[in-house]
Design a protein around this motif. Structure first.
Motif, mmCIF file in Angstrom:
data_model
loop_
_atom_site.group_PDB
_atom_site.id
_atom_site.type_symbol
_atom_site.label_atom_id
_atom_site.label_comp_id
_atom_site.label_asym_id
_atom_site.label_seq_id
_atom_site.Cartn_x
_atom_site.Cartn_y
_atom_site.Cartn_z
ATOM 1 N N GLY A 193 0.788 -1.410 -0.324
ATOM 2 C CA GLY A 193 -0.233 0.038 0.185
ATOM 3 C C GLY A 193 0.701 1.113 0.085
ATOM 4 O O GLY A 193 0.417 2.337 0.129
ATOM 5 N N ASP A 194 1.929 1.218 -0.059
ATOM 6 C CA ASP A 194 2.894 2.551 -0.502
ATOM 7 C C ASP A 194 3.748 3.030 -1.546
ATOM 8 O O ASP A 194 4.333 2.445 -2.848
ATOM 9 N N ILE A 195 2.898 3.408 -2.020
ATOM 10 C CA ILE A 195 2.056 3.707 -3.189
ATOM 11 C C ILE A 195 3.319 4.499 -3.945
ATOM 12 O O ILE A 195 3.859 4.557 -4.947
ATOM 13 N N THR A 196 3.212 6.042 -3.738
ATOM 14 C CA THR A 196 4.933 6.588 -3.036
ATOM 15 C C THR A 196 6.043 5.524 -3.604
ATOM 16 O O THR A 196 6.556 5.582 -4.201
ATOM 17 N N GLY A 197 5.808 5.310 -2.177
ATOM 18 C CA GLY A 197 7.546 4.269 -2.684
ATOM 19 C C GLY A 197 7.390 3.495 -3.769
ATOM 20 O O GLY A 197 8.522 3.909 -4.430
ATOM 21 N N GLY A 198 6.393 2.478 -4.896
ATOM 22 C CA GLY A 198 6.448 1.737 -5.541
ATOM 23 C C GLY A 198 6.483 3.254 -6.767
ATOM 24 O O GLY A 198 7.574 2.839 -7.615
ATOM 25 N N LEU A 199 6.063 3.836 -7.052
ATOM 26 C CA LEU A 199 6.017 4.746 -7.624
ATOM 27 C C LEU A 199 7.260 5.614 -8.033
ATOM 28 O O LEU A 199 8.287 5.289 -9.182
ATOM 29 N N THR A 200 8.457 5.893 -6.656
ATOM 30 C CA THR A 200 9.421 6.250 -7.058
ATOM 31 C C THR A 200 10.638 5.165 -7.006
ATOM 32 O O THR A 200 11.528 5.717 -8.695
ATOM 33 N N LEU A 201 10.030 4.549 -7.250
ATOM 34 C CA LEU A 201 11.124 2.996 -7.065
ATOM 35 C C LEU A 201 10.499 2.846 -9.151
ATOM 36 O O LEU A 201 11.926 2.212 -9.986
ATOM 37 N N THR A 202 9.878 2.313 -9.015
ATOM 38 C CA THR A 202 9.067 2.341 -10.887
ATOM 39 C C THR A 202 9.550 3.508 -11.651
ATOM 40 O O THR A 202 11.038 3.145 -13.088
ATOM 41 N N ALA A 203 10.049 4.579 -11.525
ATOM 42 C CA ALA A 203 10.868 6.169 -12.127
ATOM 43 C C ALA A 203 12.032 5.113 -12.191
ATOM 44 O O ALA A 203 13.134 5.371 -13.174
ATOM 45 N N GLY A 204 12.734 5.246 -10.695
ATOM 46 C CA GLY A 204 13.867 4.876 -10.515
ATOM 47 C C GLY A 204 14.459 4.067 -11.643
ATOM 48 O O GLY A 204 15.574 3.740 -12.626
ATOM 49 N N TYR A 205 13.910 2.755 -11.285
ATOM 50 C CA TYR A 205 14.152 1.828 -13.058
ATOM 51 C C TYR A 205 14.319 2.363 -14.103
ATOM 52 O O TYR A 205 14.261 1.765 -15.197
ATOM 53 N N ALA A 206 12.628 3.006 -14.293
ATOM 54 C CA ALA A 206 12.647 3.217 -15.617
ATOM 55 C C ALA A 206 13.682 4.221 -16.055
ATOM 56 O O ALA A 206 14.589 4.325 -17.656
ATOM 57 N N VAL A 207 14.210 5.019 -15.390
ATOM 58 C CA VAL A 207 15.136 6.024 -16.170
ATOM 59 C C VAL A 207 16.662 5.378 -16.159
ATOM 60 O O VAL A 207 17.141 5.727 -17.414
ATOM 61 N N ALA A 208 17.137 4.402 -15.067
ATOM 62 C CA ALA A 208 18.587 3.331 -15.145
ATOM 63 C C ALA A 208 17.994 2.440 -16.822
ATOM 64 O O ALA A 208 19.154 2.532 -17.953
ATOM 65 N N ALA A 209 16.673 2.547 -17.377
ATOM 66 C CA ALA A 209 16.165 1.414 -18.645
ATOM 67 C C ALA A 209 16.638 2.491 -19.639
ATOM 68 O O ALA A 209 17.363 2.233 -20.483
ATOM 69 N N GLY A 210 15.963 3.141 -19.203
ATOM 70 C CA GLY A 210 16.262 4.744 -20.251
ATOM 71 C C GLY A 210 17.676 5.167 -20.689
ATOM 72 O O GLY A 210 17.944 4.916 -21.856
ATOM 73 N N LEU A 211 18.854 4.977 -19.755
ATOM 74 C CA LEU A 211 20.377 5.106 -20.294
ATOM 75 C C LEU A 211 21.078 4.837 -20.881
ATOM 76 O O LEU A 211 21.304 4.493 -21.724
ATOM 77 N N PHE A 212 20.255 2.603 -20.028
ATOM 78 C CA PHE A 212 21.140 1.640 -21.562
ATOM 79 C C PHE A 212 20.732 2.013 -22.990
ATOM 80 O O PHE A 212 21.380 1.445 -23.363
ATOM 81 N N VAL A 213 19.419 2.472 -22.739
ATOM 82 C CA VAL A 213 19.307 2.362 -24.079
ATOM 83 C C VAL A 213 19.085 3.197 -24.792
ATOM 84 O O VAL A 213 19.859 2.909 -25.936
ATOM 85 N N ILE A 214 20.051 4.735 -24.294
ATOM 86 C CA ILE A 214 20.795 5.299 -25.058
ATOM 87 C C ILE A 214 22.253 5.191 -25.385
ATOM 88 O O ILE A 214 22.842 4.967 -26.146
#
Length: 292
Positions: A193-214
Motif C-alpha cells: 500500500g506504499d504507492i509513493t514508494g512504489g512509484l519512486t522505485l518504478t521511476a528509478g528503474y525506468a530512468v536506468a533502463a532509458g540510459l541503457f537504451v541511449i
C-alpha cells in the motif's frame, strides 16, 4: 376489582413500552428530525454554522457532515462553508468532536459571520444513546432551542462505533521480503500500500533502463561519450535497488523520513556543451530536487 386493577397496570406497562419504542430512532432519523426542528425554530435565511458535536470522532464527523448536508439541501438557511470553519478550528485549536463553551461558540460565530451556532452531543444511555442538538444565537447567547432523541444502535451507528484495529507492525523478515520484491519495479511497496514508494522505485528503474537504451542506440562507438549513459544507468539502478531494500524499514518505522525522501526527486536530461568539449556537443545532466 383486583382483576380490573391488574388490567390497568398491564395496559399502562404496554403503553410505556410502546412509547419508549416510538421515542427511539436511528441516528440518521435523529439527524433528519433535528434539521426539521431547526427549520421550525429559526427564521428563514438565518446564517448558521454547525460548530461541533461531542462524541466519538467518527460519529462526530458523520453527524456534522450529514446535518450540514441536510441543512444545505433543505434550502431554508445560509450555511457556513465547512472549509471556513476548519481553518478557524486550526487557528483557535478546538476539537470538532469535543466540548465547546457557549462563550467560545459566540466568539467563533462572530468571526464566521454566523447568526446561529449549532452544536450537539451523543452520550451513552444504557444500551441506547442520547443525542442533543442545540441552537445558540450568536448576538445574544440566547438558546434558541434544544432537541433530544434517544438513538438505537443500527448498522450505521455500529460501523461508526466499531473499534479501529491497530495495524500490526511488520517484522524484520517481512520488511526484508518487501525489499526483495521491490527489485521488480517496486512491486513490494505497491503490495504494502506504499504507492509513493512504489512509484519512486518504478521511476528509478525506468530512468536506468532509458540510459541503457541511449547507450545502446544513440551513441556511436567512436563517440567520446560512450560508456557515460551506461555508467550513470548502473549508478541509478544501484541506488534504486538500495532504496527499495531500505524503503520498507523507513516507511514502517519513520514516516517523517519517508516523507522527506518522497520529496526528493532525481532527474536526468541531455545538455549541449561547447564544441571543444570532449563530448563534442552532447552530454547529460543528473540532478535532484529536495522540497521541504
Amino acid at each position: 376489582m383486583r382483576k380490573a386493577f391488574i388490567g390497568v397496570c398491564l395496559f399502562g406497562l404496554v403503553t410505556i413500552i410502546v412509547s419508549g419504542q416510538e421515542g427511539t430512532v436511528t441516528l440518521d432519523k435523529g439527524i433528519k428530525g433535528s434539521m426539521l426542528y431547526l427549520v421550525e425554530r429559526l427564521d428563514p435565511d438565518t446564517k448558521v454554522a454547525v460548530l461541533n458535536f461531542s462524541a466519538d470522532p467518527a460519529v462526530s464527523n458523520y453527524v456534522i457532515e450529514e446535518l450540514t448536508a441536510n441543512l444545505v439541501n433543505g434550502g431554508n438557511f445560509i450555511v457556513v462553508d465547512r472549509s471556513e470553519l476548519e481553518l478557524l478550528q486550526r487557528e483557535m485549536n478546538f476539537q470538532l468532536s469535543g466540548e465547546v463553551s457557549d462563550e467560545s461558540a459566540q466568539s467563533i460565530g462572530k468571526r464566521l459571520g454566523a447568526q446561529t451556532i449549532i452544536s450537539g452531543s451523543l452520550s451513552p444511555l444504557g444500551n441506547r444513546w442520547r443525542m442533543r442538538i442545540k441552537a445558540l444565537e450568536v448576538e445574544t447567547a440566547k438558546i434558541q432551542g434544544i432537541q433530544a432523541y434517544t438513538i438505537k444502535r443500527d448498522t450505521v451507528l455500529s460501523s461508526l462505533l466499531q473499534p479501529k484495529v491497530a495495524k500490526r507492525p511488520k517484522t524484520t523478515g517481512e520488511k526484508i521480503g518487501t525489499g526483495a520484491v521491490n527489485i521488480i519495479l517496486g512491486l513490494g511497496s505497491y503490495l504494502e500500500g506504499d504507492i509513493t514508494g512504489g512509484l519512486t522505485l518504478t521511476a528509478g528503474y525506468a530512468v536506468a533502463a532509458g540510459l541503457f537504451v541511449i547507450e545502446a542506440t544513440a551513441l556511436d562507438w567512436d563517440n567520446p561519450a560512450v560508456g557515460v549513459p551506461a555508467t550513470i544507468g548502473i549508478t541509478v539502478a544501484g541506488a534504486t535497488i538500495v532504496y527499495g531494500i531500505v524503503r520498507p524499514f523507513i516507511y514502517n518505522r519513520n514516516p517523517k523520513i519517508a516523507t522527506l525522501l518522497d520529496n526528493m526527486h532525481f532527474d536526468i536530461a541531455p545538455v549541449s556543451v561547447s564544441a571543444h568539449d570532449i563530448f563534442h556537443g552532447a552530454g547529460f545532466r543528473l540532478g535532484y530536487t529536495l522540497r521541504f
